[in-house]
Design a protein around this motif. Sequence first.
Motif, PDB file in Angstrom:
ATOM      1  N   SER A 134     -10.731  -4.619  -5.770  1.00 33.03           N
ATOM      2  CA  SER A 134     -10.194  -3.525  -4.957  1.00 33.03           C
ATOM      3  C   SER A 134     -10.663  -3.640  -3.518  1.00 33.03           C
ATOM      4  N   PHE A 135      -9.766  -3.265  -2.611  1.00 35.44           N
ATOM      5  CA  PHE A 135     -10.045  -3.350  -1.182  1.00 35.44           C
ATOM      6  C   PHE A 135      -9.652  -2.035  -0.522  1.00 35.44           C
ATOM      7  N   GLY A 172       0.800  -8.786   0.079  1.00 34.17           N
ATOM      8  CA  GLY A 172       0.879  -9.325  -1.271  1.00 34.17           C
ATOM      9  C   GLY A 172       0.077  -8.587  -2.310  1.00 34.17           C
ATOM     10  N   LEU A 173      -0.705  -7.565  -1.921  1.00 33.52           N
ATOM     11  CA  LEU A 173      -1.521  -6.828  -2.876  1.00 33.52           C
ATOM     12  C   LEU A 173      -0.784  -5.600  -3.376  1.00 33.52           C
ATOM     13  N   THR A 184      -5.230  -3.614  -4.374  1.00 34.66           N
ATOM     14  CA  THR A 184      -5.904  -4.305  -5.463  1.00 34.66           C
ATOM     15  C   THR A 184      -5.093  -5.492  -5.959  1.00 34.66           C
ATOM     16  N   PHE A 185      -5.781  -6.422  -6.591  1.00 36.49           N
ATOM     17  CA  PHE A 185      -5.131  -7.407  -7.455  1.00 36.49           C
ATOM     18  C   PHE A 185      -6.092  -7.709  -8.591  1.00 36.49           C
ATOM     19  N   VAL A 198      -0.695  -9.470  -9.487  1.00 35.66           N
ATOM     20  CA  VAL A 198      -0.583  -8.187  -8.795  1.00 35.66           C
ATOM     21  C   VAL A 198       0.281  -7.270  -9.640  1.00 35.66           C
ATOM     22  N   ARG A 199      -0.148  -6.036  -9.781  1.00 32.86           N
ATOM     23  CA  ARG A 199       0.619  -5.047 -10.533  1.00 32.86           C
ATOM     24  C   ARG A 199       1.204  -4.038  -9.549  1.00 32.86           C
TER      25      ARG A 199
END
Length: 446
Positions: free
Chosen positions: A84-85, A93-94, A103-104, A130-131
């Motif tokens: 998580s960021f 792209g996340l 997140t990824f 990635v969701r």
Amino acid sequence: MSDAHFGDARLSKRQTKLVQKLAQAPDKSFPSLLSDSELEAAYRFFGNDAVTPAAILAPHVRATLARMEAEPVVLAIHDTTTLSFRSDGQRQGLGRLRSSGQTFFAHFTLAVSGDGTRRPLGVLDLSTHVRDDGTTDNEHDRWGEQVERVAVLGAAPHDVVHVMDREGDDYGLFAQLLSAGHRFVIRLAHNRLVEADALGAEAKLEQALAHVQAVAVREVELSPRPAGNRSPQQKRLHPPRAGRLAKLALGSTRVTLRRPRSQPRELPATLSLRVVRVWEIEPPPGEAPVEWVLLTSEPVESVEQLTQLVDWYRARWMVEEFFKALKTGCAYEKRQIEDLHGLRNVLALFAPIAWQLLLLRSEARRAPEQPATAVLTPTQLEVLRVFARKPLPENATARDAFLAIAGLGGHLRRNGEPGWQTLGRGYEQLLTLVQGWSAAREVGKI
């Protein structure tokens, strides 16, 4: 990791320099560790389309396979972690996690010795996904795909046991593992349909487990599980608990699983497998009793086989410790990389460093009296003898080395066990000193 190949000698040379820098300070940010020119070169490296996680990780994987050769049985522990960021700045792209932040997900396979020592041997594979709202593929497929990538690395299938937690509970995956002849231990999450008798009558798995008799009882130390900043789903699957000594009963049976109606008809209609039930006897008041239901390809006719299989599953905790080394010791989630491609490459670069931290701490705890050379190179030990805050004994142990390195990171023994951040800082100092020591030796000053 100095022999990665990207089809460009300049990229390989740049990676070598980056590894040397980052290993010296795994918990520091890139701007604080690198000069302006080095920082710009690092960002170009991570963003280069020719640079991939597989290429970065390949030398470490080869070294891991070499370490596996001395092991009679290796546990290939699979698990996924959420990375998580903060939402300050949009990273390309996340996906998003709940209402804020990006997140990824990273799926790792960690090789661990299966002889009971649980010695971490290294990372075998890494994949990411990635969701988001547009996700349509089946995430369970990634578990099987990673098993097959591990298989083609060349390790003998009969020497590798794949270990998975409840996310690996998928009928299609079971069929794939059996068809390919893989060995496995998977914790079940679902109360699956089983055949109740020879006529094929239908029942639920919990009905079959109700008849399982305890053939062994073991006392197991359960680690504390704080609530932390976990999702509601994770708290439901893994409720918070205090650490305790639990008395566990063990028993097993053979079941025939029925193919779920939601699964493709191309899969076998039934699968015959062994199931091990592990349940807690007399849990403390107010605490949920521990219960594991383990599906396996392994024979469990004897008490020794049964207890070994449960110990193999319990070794799964090593991958959780690896994730802590990656996130805390290497401060991965603080990296200021702007897109998924770069973040994936940084992840592959830090994974071997996290493994080294895990090896150092786990071996110092498991076998503190083993020689320090079991966790350090001769040069590292030589340098540590010179610069440790407290002189090392002549026959230094792994525990001595562990505490001396943590001491370089600022740890005081009266404060208890060193944490991942302190260990990471101490390891940083040691590698910096080793680099200077080696340079001085080359010019004849030592």
